[in-house]
Design a protein around this motif. Structure first.
Motif, short mmCIF file in Angstrom:
data_model
loop_
_atom_site.label_atom_id
_atom_site.label_comp_id
_atom_site.label_asym_id
_atom_site.label_seq_id
_atom_site.Cartn_x
_atom_site.Cartn_y
_atom_site.Cartn_z
N GLY A 7 0.79 -1.22 0.00
CA GLY A 7 0.00 0.00 0.00
C GLY A 7 0.82 1.26 0.00
O GLY A 7 0.27 2.37 -0.01
N ARG A 18 -2.91 4.46 2.79
CA ARG A 18 -3.35 3.38 3.68
C ARG A 18 -2.47 2.17 3.42
O ARG A 18 -2.41 1.66 2.30
CB ARG A 18 -4.82 3.04 3.43
CG ARG A 18 -5.42 2.08 4.44
CD ARG A 18 -6.90 1.89 4.16
NE ARG A 18 -7.55 1.08 5.18
CZ ARG A 18 -8.12 1.58 6.28
NH1 ARG A 18 -8.08 2.88 6.50
NH2 ARG A 18 -8.70 0.77 7.15
N SER A 20 -1.40 -1.83 4.45
CA SER A 20 -1.98 -3.05 4.99
C SER A 20 -0.87 -4.07 5.21
O SER A 20 0.17 -4.02 4.56
CB SER A 20 -3.02 -3.63 4.04
OG SER A 20 -4.14 -2.78 3.93
N ARG A 71 -7.57 -3.27 12.82
CA ARG A 71 -7.45 -4.68 12.45
C ARG A 71 -8.74 -5.14 11.81
O ARG A 71 -9.81 -4.61 12.10
CB ARG A 71 -7.14 -5.53 13.67
CG ARG A 71 -8.33 -5.74 14.62
CD ARG A 71 -7.90 -6.16 15.97
NE ARG A 71 -8.92 -6.66 16.85
CZ ARG A 71 -9.96 -6.01 17.36
NH1 ARG A 71 -10.20 -4.77 16.97
NH2 ARG A 71 -10.76 -6.57 18.24
N ASP A 72 -8.62 -6.14 10.96
CA ASP A 72 -9.78 -6.76 10.34
C ASP A 72 -9.75 -8.22 10.73
O ASP A 72 -8.97 -9.00 10.19
CB ASP A 72 -9.74 -6.58 8.82
CG ASP A 72 -11.00 -7.06 8.15
OD1 ASP A 72 -11.55 -8.11 8.56
OD2 ASP A 72 -11.43 -6.40 7.18
N THR A 77 -5.97 -9.10 8.76
CA THR A 77 -5.02 -8.09 8.31
C THR A 77 -5.06 -6.89 9.25
O THR A 77 -6.03 -6.69 10.00
CB THR A 77 -5.33 -7.61 6.88
OG1 THR A 77 -6.67 -7.08 6.86
CG2 THR A 77 -5.23 -8.75 5.89
N ASP A 79 -4.32 -2.59 9.20
CA ASP A 79 -4.18 -1.43 8.34
C ASP A 79 -3.58 -0.28 9.12
O ASP A 79 -3.70 -0.20 10.34
CB ASP A 79 -5.55 -0.99 7.80
CG ASP A 79 -6.13 -1.97 6.81
OD1 ASP A 79 -7.36 -1.97 6.62
OD2 ASP A 79 -5.35 -2.76 6.23
N GLN A 81 -3.85 3.73 8.52
CA GLN A 81 -4.34 4.88 7.78
C GLN A 81 -3.50 6.09 8.16
O GLN A 81 -3.41 6.44 9.34
CB GLN A 81 -5.81 5.14 8.10
CG GLN A 81 -6.40 6.36 7.40
CD GLN A 81 -6.47 6.19 5.90
OE1 GLN A 81 -6.81 5.12 5.40
NE2 GLN A 81 -6.15 7.25 5.16
#
Length: 123
Positions: A7, A18, A20, A71-72, A77, A79, A81
């Motif tokens: 990214g 952003r 990742s 976090r996802d 993953t 991220d 930003q």
């Protein structure tokens, strides 16, 4: 665990990017993931960290408010930003994972590192 950061890119001052980070080989969703950065001729600097269990985050000095780490859980993953970017944010950004649980800002406490992604901010 193998980490891959992506990214990065080039942006003008005031812009956003952003980043990742994804893991393979072992899930890193039960511990801590952090972002560090290193500019040419400078030491590796802590950027942000996240505790997967509760999403708690912590940031390097002066970065909170401009940078947000998340976090996802579904994707596994993290991220980063980055807003209101400045030329001094120019660096290679790395995601890193410690062997255990730590909120350390010292890079030597992290055993696993991604290959890094370049962020360049022009004035």
């Amino acid at each position: 665990v193998q980490l891959q950061a992506f990214g990065g890119g080039s942006v003008q001052a005031g812009g956003s990017l952003r980043l990742s980070c994804a893991a393979s080989g072992r899930s890193f969703t039960r511990g801590v993931t952090a972002w560090f950065r290193q500019a040419p001729g400078k030491e590796r600097e802590f950027v942000a960290g996240i505790l997967w269990s509760d999403g708690r985050t912590w940031y390097g000095d002066s970065l909170k408010g401009r940078f947000t780490m998340s976090r996802d859980n579904a994707k596994g993953t993290v991220d980063l930003q980055m807003n209101s970017l400045k030329p001094e944010d120019t660096a290679v950004y790395y995601c890193a994972v410690p062997e255990g649980i730590t909120t350390s800002r010292n890079f030597d406490q992290y055993e696993y590192w991604g290959q890094g992604t370049q962020v360049t901010v022009s004035s």
